[in-house]
Enzyme design. Structure first.
Site, PDB file in Angstrom:
ATOM      1  N   HIS A  65       0.809  -1.229   0.000  1.00  0.00           N
ATOM      2  CA  HIS A  65       0.000   0.000   0.000  1.00  0.00           C
ATOM      3  C   HIS A  65       0.837   1.271   0.000  1.00  0.00           C
ATOM      4  O   HIS A  65       0.315   2.351  -0.227  1.00  0.00           O
ATOM      5  CB  HIS A  65      -0.916   0.011   1.227  1.00  0.00           C
ATOM      6  N   HIS A  85      -7.461   4.496   4.943  1.00  0.00           N
ATOM      7  CA  HIS A  85      -6.799   3.424   4.189  1.00  0.00           C
ATOM      8  C   HIS A  85      -5.295   3.697   4.182  1.00  0.00           C
ATOM      9  O   HIS A  85      -4.869   4.836   4.004  1.00  0.00           O
ATOM     10  CB  HIS A  85      -7.345   3.366   2.753  1.00  0.00           C
ATOM     11  N   GLU A  88      -3.051   3.236   2.008  1.00  0.00           N
ATOM     12  CA  GLU A  88      -2.528   3.871   0.784  1.00  0.00           C
ATOM     13  C   GLU A  88      -2.736   5.390   0.842  1.00  0.00           C
ATOM     14  O   GLU A  88      -1.859   6.164   0.415  1.00  0.00           O
ATOM     15  CB  GLU A  88      -3.223   3.295  -0.456  1.00  0.00           C
TER      16      GLU A  88
END
Ligand code: SF4
Length: 329
Positions: free
Chosen positions: A90, A140, A142
Site C-alpha cells: 500500500h 486506508h 494507501e
C-alpha cells in the site's frame, strides 16, 4: 428392479450456473509484494519484519507468518535488528523510510509501483506550487502513504461528491488531483466531473490513477452482474478493491452481492432457489480461496462454471534487485 444405493442416498442437487469473473484475484502488485516476503525469507532466513499486512488478506498473512514473517503496525514495534524490514504494497509516508534509515534498518520496499507512481505525481504537483486534492478513503493505508509524501496540510482528502462540491481552494486556478488506486471507477469519475466543472483548470493524471487491476476486476463484475441473482466476492473486509467490487455489482443490477473471506462464510440461505450466481475475488485474494468456494458450492449444487473474460492481464513487476540473487551478502 430395486433402486441403486446411490440413487437412494444421493438426493438430486439443484442446478447452479456459476459465472466466474476473469480477471479476478491477485494483481501484479500483490504478487510482487508476496514474492518479496518469500524471497527475503529464503535469502535472510526468519524472521523478516513486515510493516502492516503485506496485502489485505488474512490467509496470505497467516501463511507468511507460518514461514517466519513477523507483522507489525509500526516501526517502533520492531526490535533493533539486522533482519530485513518490508513495507507493504500500500505504500508508506515519507517519514517511515527516513525513520528506518535513522535506525539503520535494512528496508525492502514492497510498495506497488502503481502506488509509487501516484506518490511521484503528488510530489511533482506540489513542487509546481499546486494545491493537491487526493480522492480516496480516509483511514486506508494507501491514502496515509500518499498524503505522507508531502508536508502536513498540503494534500486535501476528497471522499465524496459532497466533499468535491464543498472544497474551498486557495486559488481555483492552481489545483491538481490524484486518486487512490483502488477506487470505484464510476464513483471517481463523478467526483472528478464535479471538480472539473467547478475548477476547469484543475490538473489530473494523464491516465487514470485507478490501477489496471481495479479497473479490470470492476469491468468483469459489471459484465456478469445483470445475469445473476447473487455475487460472492472473495476478499477481506480491509481490502478496498474487494469492497468496491461488491458496490459495483449492486449498482450494475445484481440484487445480492457480498464479501466473503472463505468458503466457510458462504451465505447458504441466500443461495436457496437461485439458478445463477457469480464469483470473483479482490486483488489480494489468492486463487486457492476461489477454488475452495467453488468446491463448497459443488457439495450442494450441480454446478456448471462459465468463465466470463473481459480482459487478459500480462503485467508483472520485478522484485528489488537485491532479492534477485539467492544468497545473503
Ligand atoms: Fe498495485 Fe493495483 Fe494491485 Fe494495488 S490493486 S497492488 S495498485 S496493481
Amino acid at each position: 428392479m430395486p433402486a441403486s444405493p446411490t440413487s437412494q442416498t444421493q438426493p438430486r442437487r439443484p442446478p447452479l450456473t456459476v459465472y466466474l469473473a476473469a480477471p479476478r484475484g491477485f494483481c501484479a502488485g500483490v504478487d510482487r509484494a508476496i514474492q518479496i516476503v518469500e524471497l527475503a525469507l529464503a535469502k535472510y532466513g526468519a524472521p523478516v519484519y513486515v510493516r502492516h499486512e503485506i496485502v489485505h488478506n488474512r490467509f496470505v498473512v497467516d501463511s507468511l507468518k507460518a514461514k517466519g514473517a513477523v507483522f507489525v503496525e509500526e516501526l517502533e514495534d520492531i526490535p533493533q535488528t539486522t533482519q530485513p524490514v518490508i513495507f507493504s504494497a500500500h505504500g508508506v509516508a515519507k517519514a517511515i523510510p527516513e525513520a528506518a534509515k535513522t535506525r539503520n534498518l535494512m528496508v525492502l520496499d514492497a510498495t506497488c509501483p502503481l502506488v509509487f507512481k501516484v506518490h511521484m505525481e503528488a510530489v511533482r504537483h506540489h513542487d509546481e506550487g499546486l494545491e493537491i486534492l487526493l480522492i480516496g478513503h480516509k483511514g486506508h493505508p494507501e491514502v496515509a502513504g500518499t498524503m505522507g509524501q508531502l508536508p502536513s496540510g498540503s494534500v486535501h482528502l476528497i471522499e465524496t461528491i459532497a466533499d468535491a462540491r464543498a472544497f474551498a481552494p486557495r486559488d481555483p486556478d492552481r489545483l491538481a488531483f490524484v486518486t487512490q488506486t483502488t477506487l470505484s471507477v464510476d464513483d471517481t469519475a463523478e467526483i472528478v466531473a464535479v471538480l472539473k466543472q467547478r475548477f476547469p483548470k484543475i490538473v489530473g493524471p494523464h491516465k487514470e490513477d485507478i490501477c489496471y487491476a481495479t479497473t479490470n476486476r470492476q469491468a468483469a463484475v459489471k459484465q456478469i452482474a445483470p445475469r445473476i441473482a447473487c455475487l460472492l466476492v472473495v476478499g477481506s473486509p480491509q481490502s478496498s478493491n474487494s469492497l468496491r467490487l461488491v458496490e459495483v455489482a449492486k449498482r450494475a443490477g445484481c440484487p445480492q452481492a457480498m464479501l466473503i473471506e472463505r468458503a466457510g462464510d458462504i451465505p447458504w440461505s441466500v443461495l436457496e432457489g437461485i439458478a445463477s450466481m457469480g464469483v470473483t475475488a479482490g486483488a489480494s485474494a489468492p486463487e486457492t480461496l476461489v477454488e475452495e468456494v467453488i468446491d463448497a458450492l459443488r457439495q450442494r449444487f450441480d454446478v456448471t462454471v462459465e468463465t466470463v473474460t473481459t480482459a487478459n492481464e500480462s503485467i508483472a513487476f520485478n522484485v528489488p534487485r537485491t532479492l534477485r540473487t539467492a544468497s545473503a551478502p
